[in-house]
Write an enzyme that holds these catalytic residues in place. Structure first.
Site, PDB file in Angstrom:
ATOM      1  N   THR A  36       0.834  -1.200   0.000  1.00  0.00           N
ATOM      2  CA  THR A  36       0.000   0.000   0.000  1.00  0.00           C
ATOM      3  C   THR A  36       0.870   1.252   0.000  1.00  0.00           C
ATOM      4  O   THR A  36       1.730   1.410   0.865  1.00  0.00           O
ATOM      5  CB  THR A  36      -0.929   0.012   1.219  1.00  0.00           C
ATOM      6  OG1 THR A  36      -1.751  -1.158   1.165  1.00  0.00           O
ATOM      7  CG2 THR A  36      -1.816   1.239   1.225  1.00  0.00           C
ATOM      8  N   HIS A 177      -7.202 -10.462  -2.423  1.00  0.00           N
ATOM      9  CA  HIS A 177      -6.527 -10.314  -1.133  1.00  0.00           C
ATOM     10  C   HIS A 177      -7.308 -11.083  -0.084  1.00  0.00           C
ATOM     11  O   HIS A 177      -8.276 -10.586   0.488  1.00  0.00           O
ATOM     12  CB  HIS A 177      -6.425  -8.838  -0.766  1.00  0.00           C
ATOM     13  CG  HIS A 177      -5.424  -8.551   0.318  1.00  0.00           C
ATOM     14  ND1 HIS A 177      -4.924  -9.524   1.151  1.00  0.00           N
ATOM     15  CD2 HIS A 177      -4.823  -7.387   0.705  1.00  0.00           C
ATOM     16  CE1 HIS A 177      -4.059  -8.988   1.985  1.00  0.00           C
ATOM     17  NE2 HIS A 177      -3.977  -7.697   1.737  1.00  0.00           N
ATOM     18  N   ALA A 179      -5.736 -12.356   2.712  1.00  0.00           N
ATOM     19  CA  ALA A 179      -4.739 -12.502   3.771  1.00  0.00           C
ATOM     20  C   ALA A 179      -4.837 -11.365   4.779  1.00  0.00           C
ATOM     21  O   ALA A 179      -5.654 -10.450   4.650  1.00  0.00           O
ATOM     22  CB  ALA A 179      -3.332 -12.531   3.150  1.00  0.00           C
ATOM     23  N   HIS A 180      -4.012 -11.454   5.823  1.00  0.00           N
ATOM     24  CA  HIS A 180      -3.678 -10.352   6.737  1.00  0.00           C
ATOM     25  C   HIS A 180      -4.854  -9.792   7.514  1.00  0.00           C
ATOM     26  O   HIS A 180      -4.818  -8.662   7.990  1.00  0.00           O
ATOM     27  CB  HIS A 180      -2.985  -9.216   5.962  1.00  0.00           C
ATOM     28  CG  HIS A 180      -1.780  -9.667   5.212  1.00  0.00           C
ATOM     29  ND1 HIS A 180      -1.177  -8.904   4.228  1.00  0.00           N
ATOM     30  CD2 HIS A 180      -1.071 -10.817   5.276  1.00  0.00           C
ATOM     31  CE1 HIS A 180      -0.153  -9.564   3.732  1.00  0.00           C
ATOM     32  NE2 HIS A 180      -0.060 -10.736   4.355  1.00  0.00           N
ATOM     33  N   TYR A 182      -8.088  -9.229   6.464  1.00  0.00           N
ATOM     34  CA  TYR A 182      -9.113  -8.478   5.743  1.00  0.00           C
ATOM     35  C   TYR A 182     -10.311  -9.389   5.452  1.00  0.00           C
ATOM     36  O   TYR A 182     -10.364 -10.521   5.919  1.00  0.00           O
ATOM     37  CB  TYR A 182      -8.513  -7.833   4.503  1.00  0.00           C
ATOM     38  CG  TYR A 182      -7.412  -6.856   4.863  1.00  0.00           C
ATOM     39  CD1 TYR A 182      -7.693  -5.720   5.627  1.00  0.00           C
ATOM     40  CD2 TYR A 182      -6.094  -7.106   4.502  1.00  0.00           C
ATOM     41  CE1 TYR A 182      -6.678  -4.846   5.998  1.00  0.00           C
ATOM     42  CE2 TYR A 182      -5.072  -6.224   4.865  1.00  0.00           C
ATOM     43  CZ  TYR A 182      -5.375  -5.100   5.619  1.00  0.00           C
ATOM     44  OH  TYR A 182      -4.373  -4.243   6.001  1.00  0.00           O
TER      45      TYR A 182
END
Length: 372
Positions: A36, A177, A179-180, A182
């Site tokens: 990002t 996305h 992952a992480h 979210y």
């Protein structure tokens, strides 16, 4: 990790072999990871963003863009993170794709929905509610009502529109996305998914939303358009989090994604070389390759000493490419993700290939605040 720390006596040639993706061929095995940047005022990527990616396109086989918000109203939380919807943003992204292709590279956008990590009242849609599997954050605090079936149908449709627009804009595929911590990952993780319907409970049920997104995109874009899926054990601020405690549990999570039509699995770890489960030396990437049979991207502190968000931790014990090449030779992964190393040194892979190790500009955290 500066260039002098890399092993000069390690032959990196295997990482510079070509690799097929979709209807094209990547020039080498290095992938620019999504990071990002927040250099897109109003959500529109500018010429500076296109130039930033183009500077790296000649050196890596594939670029995965920074996370881009899909058009679901609850997806985003910033007016400086790029959107992947709206004529202005899509025109900007089309220019990015052209610039990367002109430099000889391949590029896919990462499609992103924040889910429970979104801050209420933030742009691009300040009045949108926060959407999440069970109405809770990772710390157990409330963020509203659990997503309804209609909400989830809308999320799937939003991802599909973004994938369709990516193909029309000339991209070489898309990445989801997952992952992480979210939205898609919040369904994977029991701490944030407390549902008792078809989207919660067993690993396969927790993977259902991700699989539905993949299947719907596949139906829209056809069999040949690459669909990458990124997943992780760790979450932002929850580095010890685990979506699966055993290889069997991981297989139950990943199989629905494979069946739905994922092309490549992007395995996000903070340190790529660590074993994933007790009793086996296989890394998380290695287990993913073994369980799915799909092409795998491995990432986690390649080219840098400190783990991501690991200030104060001990640096990597072996600051060289030797462990990476050993795991690659063992077949644990097919592609190598590079993140922070590329922020400071766009030509990192080329300088490694050519043995110009002392010319590599080491990662500098200050480069996170500018488009180098």
């Amino acid at each position: 990790m500066d260039g002098a720390s890399l092993s000069a006596d390690t032959d990196p040639a295997p990482l510079f072999s070509p690799y097929p993706l979709g209807g094209g061929e990547l020039s080498n095995r290095f992938v620019m990871a999504p990071m990002t940047r927040q250099f897109s005022p109003g959500g529109v990527p500018s010429a500076d963003v296109a130039a930033y990616y183009a500077r790296r396109a000649a050196h890596v086989g594939l670029i995965i863009t920074e996370g881009t918000y899909i058009d679901h109203p609850s997806a985003g939380s910033s007016d400086r993170v790029p959107r992947f919807f709206g004529a202005d943003a899509l025109a900007g992204w089309s220019a990015v794709a052209r610039a990367v292709h002109a430099a000889g590279g391949h590029i896919v956008p990462q499609l992103w929905h924040l889910g429970a990590t979104r801050t209420a009242g933030t742009p691009p849609y300040p009045h949108a509610p926060v959407l999440s599997p069970s109405g809770v954050r990772a710390d157990g605090t409330s963020v509203g009502e659990p997503a309804s079936a209609a909400d989830l149908d809308a999320v799937v449709a939003s991802f599909v529109r973004a994938a369709r627009d990516a193909r029309l804009a000339g991209f070489d595929g898309v990445e989801l996305h997952g992952a992480h911590g979210y939205l898609l990952d919040q369904f994977f993780w029991p701490r944030t998914n407390r549902r008792t319907d078809d989207y919660g409970g067993s690993p396969a049920s927790r993977a259902r939303l991700g699989a539905e997104v993949v299947a719907a995109i596949r139906a829209e874009v056809g069999a040949e358009f690459p669909v990458l899926y990124r997943y992780s054990q760790w979450k932002g601020g929850q580095f010890d989090a685990r979506v699966a405690d055993t290889p069997g549990g991981l297989e139950q999570l990943l199989t629905p994604l494979v069946d739905a039509g994922v092309s490549v699995v992007h395995v996000s770890t903070r340190r790529y070389w660590l074993p994933a489960f007790d009793g086996s030396p296989l890394t998380l990437a290695g287990w993913t390759k073994k369980l799915t049979g799909l092409p795998v991207i491995a990432i986690g502190s390649v080219g840098v000493a400190q783990a991501f968000r690991g200030e104060g931790e001990q640096p990597a014990p072996t600051p060289s490419l030797a462990p990476l090449l050993e795991l690659f030779d063992r077949g644990e992964f097919d592609l190598v993700g590079l993140g922070r190393a590329l922020l400071s040194e766009p030509a990192w892979p080329t300088k490694v290939r050519d043995g110009r190790l002392t010319e590599i500009r080491p990662y500098d955290k200050a480069d996170e605040t500018r488009l180098t």
